[in-house]
Design a protein around this motif. Structure first.
Motif, PDB file in Angstrom:
ATOM      1  N   ILE A 196      28.678  14.522 -59.533  1.00  0.00           N
ATOM      2  CA  ILE A 196      29.660  15.557 -59.878  1.00  0.00           C
ATOM      3  C   ILE A 196      29.067  16.957 -59.818  1.00  0.00           C
ATOM      4  CG2 ILE A 196      29.168  15.379 -62.351  1.00  0.00           C
ATOM      5  CD1 ILE A 196      32.587  16.148 -60.755  1.00  0.00           C
ATOM      6  N   PHE A 197      27.767  17.093 -60.103  1.00  0.00           N
ATOM      7  CA  PHE A 197      27.164  18.427 -60.199  1.00  0.00           C
ATOM      8  C   PHE A 197      27.010  19.088 -58.826  1.00  0.00           C
ATOM      9  CE2 PHE A 197      25.712  15.856 -63.800  1.00  0.00           C
ATOM     10  CZ  PHE A 197      26.250  16.610 -64.825  1.00  0.00           C
ATOM     11  N   LYS A 198      27.065  18.307 -57.756  1.00  0.00           N
ATOM     12  CA  LYS A 198      27.016  18.894 -56.417  1.00  0.00           C
ATOM     13  C   LYS A 198      28.300  19.632 -56.076  1.00  0.00           C
ATOM     14  CE  LYS A 198      25.823  14.993 -54.378  1.00  0.00           C
ATOM     15  NZ  LYS A 198      25.408  14.023 -53.328  1.00  0.00           N
ATOM     16  N   GLU A 199      29.373  19.360 -56.812  1.00  0.00           N
ATOM     17  CA  GLU A 199      30.660  19.968 -56.521  1.00  0.00           C
ATOM     18  C   GLU A 199      30.800  21.382 -57.088  1.00  0.00           C
ATOM     19  OE1 GLU A 199      33.908  17.414 -57.520  1.00  0.00           O
ATOM     20  OE2 GLU A 199      32.893  15.599 -56.809  1.00  0.00           O
ATOM     21  N   PHE A 200      29.875  21.800 -57.937  1.00  0.00           N
ATOM     22  CA  PHE A 200      29.938  23.150 -58.489  1.00  0.00           C
ATOM     23  C   PHE A 200      29.509  24.176 -57.441  1.00  0.00           C
ATOM     24  CE2 PHE A 200      29.933  20.801 -62.442  1.00  0.00           C
ATOM     25  CZ  PHE A 200      30.702  21.594 -63.291  1.00  0.00           C
ATOM     26  N   SER A 201      30.184  25.318 -57.462  1.00  0.00           N
ATOM     27  CA  SER A 201      29.804  26.406 -56.548  1.00  0.00           C
ATOM     28  C   SER A 201      28.446  26.975 -56.922  1.00  0.00           C
ATOM     29  CB  SER A 201      30.853  27.518 -56.586  1.00  0.00           C
ATOM     30  OG  SER A 201      32.118  27.038 -56.188  1.00  0.00           O
ATOM     31  N   ASN A 202      28.150  27.038 -58.216  1.00  0.00           N
ATOM     32  CA  ASN A 202      26.886  27.609 -58.694  1.00  0.00           C
ATOM     33  C   ASN A 202      26.335  26.778 -59.841  1.00  0.00           C
ATOM     34  OD1 ASN A 202      27.052  30.252 -57.116  1.00  0.00           O
ATOM     35  ND2 ASN A 202      28.920  30.366 -58.336  1.00  0.00           N
ATOM     36  N   GLN A 204      27.425  18.517 -72.528  1.00  0.00           N
ATOM     37  CA  GLN A 204      28.334  18.991 -71.491  1.00  0.00           C
ATOM     38  C   GLN A 204      28.114  18.249 -70.181  1.00  0.00           C
ATOM     39  OE1 GLN A 204      29.741  23.297 -71.670  1.00  0.00           O
ATOM     40  NE2 GLN A 204      28.211  23.341 -70.073  1.00  0.00           N
ATOM     41  N   SER A 205      26.854  17.987 -69.852  1.00  0.00           N
ATOM     42  CA  SER A 205      26.533  17.256 -68.624  1.00  0.00           C
ATOM     43  C   SER A 205      27.079  15.832 -68.693  1.00  0.00           C
ATOM     44  CB  SER A 205      25.021  17.226 -68.410  1.00  0.00           C
ATOM     45  OG  SER A 205      24.497  18.529 -68.337  1.00  0.00           O
ATOM     46  N   TYR A 206      26.912  15.198 -69.855  1.00  0.00           N
ATOM     47  CA  TYR A 206      27.444  13.845 -69.992  1.00  0.00           C
ATOM     48  C   TYR A 206      28.955  13.848 -69.858  1.00  0.00           C
ATOM     49  CZ  TYR A 206      28.194   9.086 -71.557  1.00  0.00           C
ATOM     50  OH  TYR A 206      28.563   7.770 -71.603  1.00  0.00           O
ATOM     51  N   ALA A 207      29.614  14.847 -70.419  1.00  0.00           N
ATOM     52  CA  ALA A 207      31.073  14.926 -70.325  1.00  0.00           C
ATOM     53  C   ALA A 207      31.512  14.981 -68.868  1.00  0.00           C
ATOM     54  CB  ALA A 207      31.576  16.151 -71.089  1.00  0.00           C
ATOM     55  N   MET A 208      30.816  15.765 -68.060  1.00  0.00           N
ATOM     56  CA  MET A 208      31.164  15.869 -66.645  1.00  0.00           C
ATOM     57  C   MET A 208      30.927  14.550 -65.915  1.00  0.00           C
ATOM     58  SD  MET A 208      32.405  18.798 -66.302  1.00  0.00           S
ATOM     59  CE  MET A 208      32.528  18.721 -64.523  1.00  0.00           C
ATOM     60  N   ALA A 209      29.775  13.927 -66.181  1.00  0.00           N
ATOM     61  CA  ALA A 209      29.474  12.646 -65.547  1.00  0.00           C
ATOM     62  C   ALA A 209      30.472  11.576 -65.977  1.00  0.00           C
ATOM     63  CB  ALA A 209      28.041  12.222 -65.891  1.00  0.00           C
TER      64      ALA A 209
END
Length: 527
Positions: free
Chosen positions: A257-263, A169-174
């Motif tokens: 990309i992970f900095k853009e998540f609210s939580n 899932q992390s790779y998909a987001m990146a």
């Protein structure tokens, strides 16, 4: 005056769950018989008997919980290695649907099914396929394929993953961020929750036994095995490394990309997970001193969380972080599992009369990843992250005993010889007080200590064969914490903890329902 007639209605829900782990082409036929003879229905009116069948496909393609006309919160669920969303993630899906309907949150839940049986093909392969699926779910031009034809649109998206699913899932987001920058913003979608459950985001190179890592590096579990051991080249590739040739898990952690998540929330097993141990699933850095106090209190009260909680309220708030619990689980009785269950040969024995002294070097391994006590919650700029953090001056004076290290062999035995929960455990919530949320805290970048594996002398790199692996693990962990807060929820589950945490096989892994309950109630349906 006529008397009113009352009728009794009975409903039976029968789950027929099968699992195809290695490939998805085989078929498992089954026959469901309601009766063997007509005599069984002498007192039943057949016109009042209805039977409905719902396949896994039907359940995973249901419409939103409230309405197509309201903004939709899309939740993407990703399964672990040699697993599937059809059965293994079904408990999570069912409870999430039930909760969101009750709280009035308009959620649609989807899981990608085409990676089933392909876990060995590597995180990149699996992640790219998942990324295209996510994009197709969101883009309006493809709505007819994945959603009903008329809907107001997806406005929020969250991700929940178990085990290897967290890496995929992390790779998909990146991958989406790199190939289609601002994809979510262009489609008016807000990134809300990024949640992992016992996920090896740091790989297995450090925590797994050497024989297991050797097998994985030779090709065990295919390309995925090499990805997890932080190998970024084929076994027979002897070319010289360069800065751009990095392990896939390190490339993922560096994505902005992970900095853009609210939580951002991770769930990790404090004990009994020899597949993805605590250091790995909790991204290395924890308040190990507080965890030691909590675990000692937990053991001192015969593994009864609520007596332990009552005592911990007398401790200072700085020493014991706030712990979330739910009234439906409260109990003043020490029932739970019987002694045979706790002392089973296939379960770790944590009820030692006297704690075994820890080797000095092992204690030091945990002291250097003890977070710095800091009340500030403001994130530092990325350029200052590594240079401005001062090490804890008292780090060498800390004395604590981290939770016992789980065994991979025992973890495998727990999977094979998994104990079924008792009827009392299933029906009586008060009997579940030994499966608990032990630690729940938000960690900020300011709390992360200075890196340990920097400016190492050459002789240490030569004489310490694991030096390179530890450096990689630390580097990846620090990327994950850079400019990002993390909520870290640590649970204590007996038995097959790695699969229990997501209740993978429903009733078999029901001991982990406390983790699923905490996840849903703390992230969904909130005002």
């Amino acid at each position: 005056m006529k008397k009113k007639k009352y009728f009794l209605y009975y409903t039976w829900i029968i789950d027929g769950i099968s699992q195809l782990s290695i490939h998805n082409r085989a078929k498992i036929p089954y026959l469901f018989e309601i009766s063997f003879s007509n005599e069984d229905f002498n007192n039943v009116n057949p016109h009042n008997l209805t039977v409905s069948k719902h396949t896994a496909y039907d359940l995973w393609h249901e419409p939103p919980t409230i309405s197509l006309e309201e903004p939709i919160h899309l939740v993407v669920v990703t399964h672990g290695i040699f697993s599937n969303v059809g059965g293994d993630m079904l408990f999570l899906r069912d409870k999430l649907v039930e909760h969101c309907k009750l709280k009035g949150e308009n959620v649609i839940i989807r899981g990608y099914e085409e990676n089933i049986g392909k876990s060995y093909k590597g995180i990149q392969f699996l992640g790219e396929r998942l990324a295209e699926y996510i994009k197709n779910l969101i883009e309006v031009k493809n709505k007819e394929k994945y959603l009903d034809k008329n809907y107001s649109g997806i406005k929020e998206i969250s991700f929940i993953s178990h085990s290897l699913g967290g890496c995929v899932q992390s790779y998909a987001m990146a991958y989406i961020h790199k190939t289609t920058p601002n994809f979510f913003a262009k489609n008016g979608v807000k990134l809300k929750h990024f949640i992992t459950m016992a996920s090896p985001l740091l790989g297995t190179a450090v925590e797994m036994p050497s024989y297991a890592n050797f097998a994985l590096s030779l090709g065990g579990l295919g390309k995925t095995g090499r990805d997890l051991t932080l190998k970024h080249k084929n076994f027979f590739d002897f070319s010289i490394n360069n800065k751009d040739n990095k392990p896939v898990l390190e490339i993922i952690a560096r994505s902005p990309i992970f900095k853009e998540f609210s939580n951002r929330t991770l769930y990790a097993n404090t004990l009994h997970d020899g597949i993805v141990p605590l250091r790995t699933s909790a991204l290395l850095y924890l308040d190990w001193q507080t965890l030691d106090k909590l675990y000692k209190l937990f053991k001192a009260n015969h593994f009864n969380f609520y007596e332990h909680k009552k005592q911990s309220e007398d401790e200072s708030e700085a020493a014991i972080p706030k712990i979330h619990n739910h009234n439906s689980h409260k109990s003043h009785n020490v029932n739970g599992f019987d002694e045979k269950h706790i002392e089973s040969i296939f379960y770790n024995k944590d009820v030692a009369s006297k704690p075994t002294p820890w080797p000095k070097n092992r204690n030091h391994k945990y002291r250097r990843i003890q977070v710095i006590q800091n009340d500030s919650s403001t994130s530092l700029p990325s350029s200052e992250f590594s240079s401005s953090l001062e090490p804890n001056a008292d780090i060498e004076e800390i004395h604590f005993q981290p939770p016992p290290k789980p065994s991979a062999i025992i973890a495998a035995a727990n999977l094979v010889f998994a104990k079924l929960p008792t009827q009392k455990y299933i029906h009586d919530l008060s009997s579940r007080d030994k499966d608990v949320v032990l630690h729940d805290k938000i960690y900020t970048p300011e709390e992360i200590p200075s890196p340990h594996y920097v400016n190492r002398s050459k002789w240490k790199k030569i004489f310490y064969p694991n030096d390179k692996k530890y450096r990689k693990e630390e580097r990846i962990a620090r990327y994950w914490h850079q400019d990002k807060d993390w909520r870290k929820v640590l649970v204590v589950l007996k038995g097959d903890a790695h699969n229990d945490i997501v209740v993978r096989r429903r009733f078999v892994n029901l001991f982990g329902c406390v983790a699923v309950k905490h996840l849903i109630e703390n992230h969904f349906g909130l005002e």
